[in-house]
Design a protein around this motif. Structure first.
Motif, mmCIF file in Angstrom:
data_model
loop_
_atom_site.group_PDB
_atom_site.id
_atom_site.type_symbol
_atom_site.label_atom_id
_atom_site.label_comp_id
_atom_site.label_asym_id
_atom_site.label_seq_id
_atom_site.Cartn_x
_atom_site.Cartn_y
_atom_site.Cartn_z
ATOM 1 N N ASN A 26 -18.352 -26.517 13.115
ATOM 2 C CA ASN A 26 -18.559 -25.152 12.641
ATOM 3 C C ASN A 26 -19.988 -24.658 12.856
ATOM 4 O O ASN A 26 -20.286 -23.492 12.582
ATOM 5 C CB ASN A 26 -18.222 -25.060 11.155
ATOM 6 N N THR A 294 -15.052 -17.249 13.278
ATOM 7 C CA THR A 294 -14.652 -17.279 11.874
ATOM 8 C C THR A 294 -13.692 -16.139 11.554
ATOM 9 O O THR A 294 -13.587 -15.161 12.313
ATOM 10 C CB THR A 294 -15.873 -17.148 10.936
ATOM 11 N N SER A 297 -15.575 -12.981 11.513
ATOM 12 C CA SER A 297 -16.025 -12.453 12.804
ATOM 13 C C SER A 297 -15.246 -11.222 13.238
ATOM 14 O O SER A 297 -15.795 -10.291 13.844
ATOM 15 C CB SER A 297 -15.888 -13.534 13.884
ATOM 16 N N ALA A 344 -22.183 -16.318 13.659
ATOM 17 C CA ALA A 344 -21.567 -17.564 13.201
ATOM 18 C C ALA A 344 -21.387 -18.576 14.318
ATOM 19 O O ALA A 344 -20.891 -19.673 14.092
ATOM 20 C CB ALA A 344 -20.209 -17.265 12.565
ATOM 21 N N LYS A 425 -9.984 -24.850 12.637
ATOM 22 C CA LYS A 425 -9.998 -23.394 12.504
ATOM 23 C C LYS A 425 -8.671 -22.844 11.995
ATOM 24 O O LYS A 425 -8.636 -21.819 11.294
ATOM 25 C CB LYS A 425 -10.378 -22.760 13.845
ATOM 26 N N GLU A 428 -8.916 -23.136 8.378
ATOM 27 C CA GLU A 428 -9.723 -22.033 7.858
ATOM 28 C C GLU A 428 -8.871 -20.778 7.716
ATOM 29 O O GLU A 428 -8.957 -20.066 6.711
ATOM 30 C CB GLU A 428 -10.907 -21.769 8.797
#
Length: 448
Positions: A26, A294, A297, A344, A425, A428
């Motif tokens: 990350n 992210t 984003s 990010a 991801k 996430e």
């Protein structure tokens, strides 16, 4: 960057400690502090970490030590604590290079470019907010007078923050970075700093250290510095625009420049430069998984509006001349600015993916088509469709799906790393959807 081969070459009698640092998938930095007296041993044997505790790096709690071997050539002296120096590191497990190490991945992909005769040169432009917590506990711009709707380049705001800015510029220039400008950006409390371009790995190391430096200087003043892509819904988000070019490994010539000069070539781009752009356009949706990595984003990319009147983030997969509404801008001869990259970003993974996509464009001689002229923000969906234009992903989930289907990027960065990255991801994304936001409560609490 100080180029060193062995600890014996370090003639730094007043440096007592070294930070042995690495980043996980990350982009979060992890480190151990070691006395300089043991640097020779650390260079040979590394600093050991419990990898599972160090973030997303492909280890469980049962795995053997993750070992960070410092790259002595990456050394940066910590400007506000000159008795400490910092090293970027490469990761190993039981003597073998760790396939999930972002920096090792970048080095391998850059070696592939070198074997083809190319040196990948990069300049990165991080934007960041300076914030403090207000009386109600919410984050707000650190400067209470920074309230204009269009604050970009505001002279008074720059001067009110002069102590922080000059400390930052002086610190970077003592490291030999060649800072050439710093400005107040388009959002209240937002700044950007620019330093000289370098070879790609060195630039990734610099951005990693710059985040540490900027945050540390802010904390000394009781402030919070953030590179979060979109910390405020009504304000412009944080980009990390990336200027790229390919140079001849033997002659040192910029291969994006046309050999015959710019006459009759309005964008002053060689065929190699055009094909590289073609590769970036062809892989743009998959690249987004690394350049805009992210959930947050995509709130920067797809913001409907901001107080200043523009998001300054691209939506369409486009290229053009000196035009800030396109994804790939050509601001001057011999370089391309990738404007979709945000704050990010893990610079090691993003730069590895960008050069892999560009090299695929060169290998397949992908024609990028005509450049876009005009205001891309005013394009309708019908206009874009007529031009055959595609859009960047609207969500992290879309970007991950594109990456999952991109064989070129997967092969270049390594199937194991890409598989773990997708897993991390996607988790996430699921966690985001499992959370309940303040917006949802306000909108739906009294529904029905």
């Amino acid at each position: 960057m100080t180029m060193l081969q062995s600890p014996d070459e370090l003639v730094l009698n007043d440096v007592n400690y070294a930070l042995i640092s690495f980043v996980e998938l990350n982009g979060f930095s992890r480190a151990k502090l070691v006395p300089m007296s043991v640097l020779s041993s650390v260079k040979e044997h590394g600093a050991g970490f419990a990898g599972f505790a160090a973030g997303d790096i492909g280890q469980g709690p049962h795995d053997p030590d993750l070992v960070a071997i410092p790259d002595l050539g990456s050394m940066q002296r910590v400007p506000w604590r000159e008795d400490v120096c910092w090293f970027a590191s490469d990761l190993y497990v039981e003597g073998r290079s760790w396939p999930y190490c972002p920096r090792t991945t970048a080095k391998r992909v850059l070696r592939m470019a070198q074997e083809k005769g190319y040196r990948f040169m990069v300049g990165m432009e991080p934007e960041f907010f300076l914030l403090r917590k207000g009386g109600d506990g919410r984050l707000e711009p650190a400067d209470p007078l920074d309230m204009e709707a269009k604050p970009c380049y505001n002279q008074q705001s720059i001067f009110r923050n002069l102590d922080f800015i000059t400390r930052l510029v002086d610190a970077m220039n003592r490291l030999g970075w060649g800072v050439y400008q710093c400005d107040h950006e388009d959002a209240n409390g937002q700044f950007e700093i620019n330093w000289a371009y370098t070879e790609a790995l060195e630039q990734a190391d610099r951005l990693t250290f710059a985040r540490f430096l900027i945050r540390s200087l802010a904390e000394e003043q009781g402030l919070i510095a953030t590179f979060m892509p979109k910390p405020f819904s009504r304000l412009t988000g944080n980009g990390a625009h990336c200027h790229v070019s390919l140079w001849d490994e033997k002659t040192g010539r910029n291969l994006f420049l046309p050999e015959g000069g710019a006459e009759g070539n309005p964008l002053a781009l060689s065929d190699i430069g055009r094909w590289f752009i073609g590769g970036l356009l062809a892989h743009a949706r998959a690249l987004a998984a690394f350049t805009t990595p992210t959930v947050n984003s995509y709130k920067r990319l797809w913001a409907s509006t901001t107080d200043s009147g523009a998001t300054w983030a691209p939506v369409y997969v486009t290229y053009g001349g000196n035009n800030r509404t396109v994804m790939l801008r050509i601001p001057g001869e011999g370089r391309v600015e990738y404007r979709a990259v945000d704050g990010a970003v893990n610079p090691y993974l993003a730069l590895a993916a960008i050069v892999a996509a560009g090299l695929d464009g060169i290998e397949r001689q992908i024609d990028p088509g005509p450049p876009f002229a005009g205001n891309a923000y005013k394009l309708t969906w019908a206009d874009a469709s007529e031009r055959g234009m595609t859009v960047l992903p609207r969500t992290l989930k879309e970007a991950l799906e594109a990456l999952d289907g991109d064989e070129v990027l997967t092969e270049a960065l390594g199937p194991d790393l890409v598989s773990l990255y997708l897993e991390v991801k996607e988790r996430e994304w699921r966690e985001y959807h499992a959370s309940v936001s303040e917006w949802e409560v306000e909108r739906y609490l009294h529904l029905g």
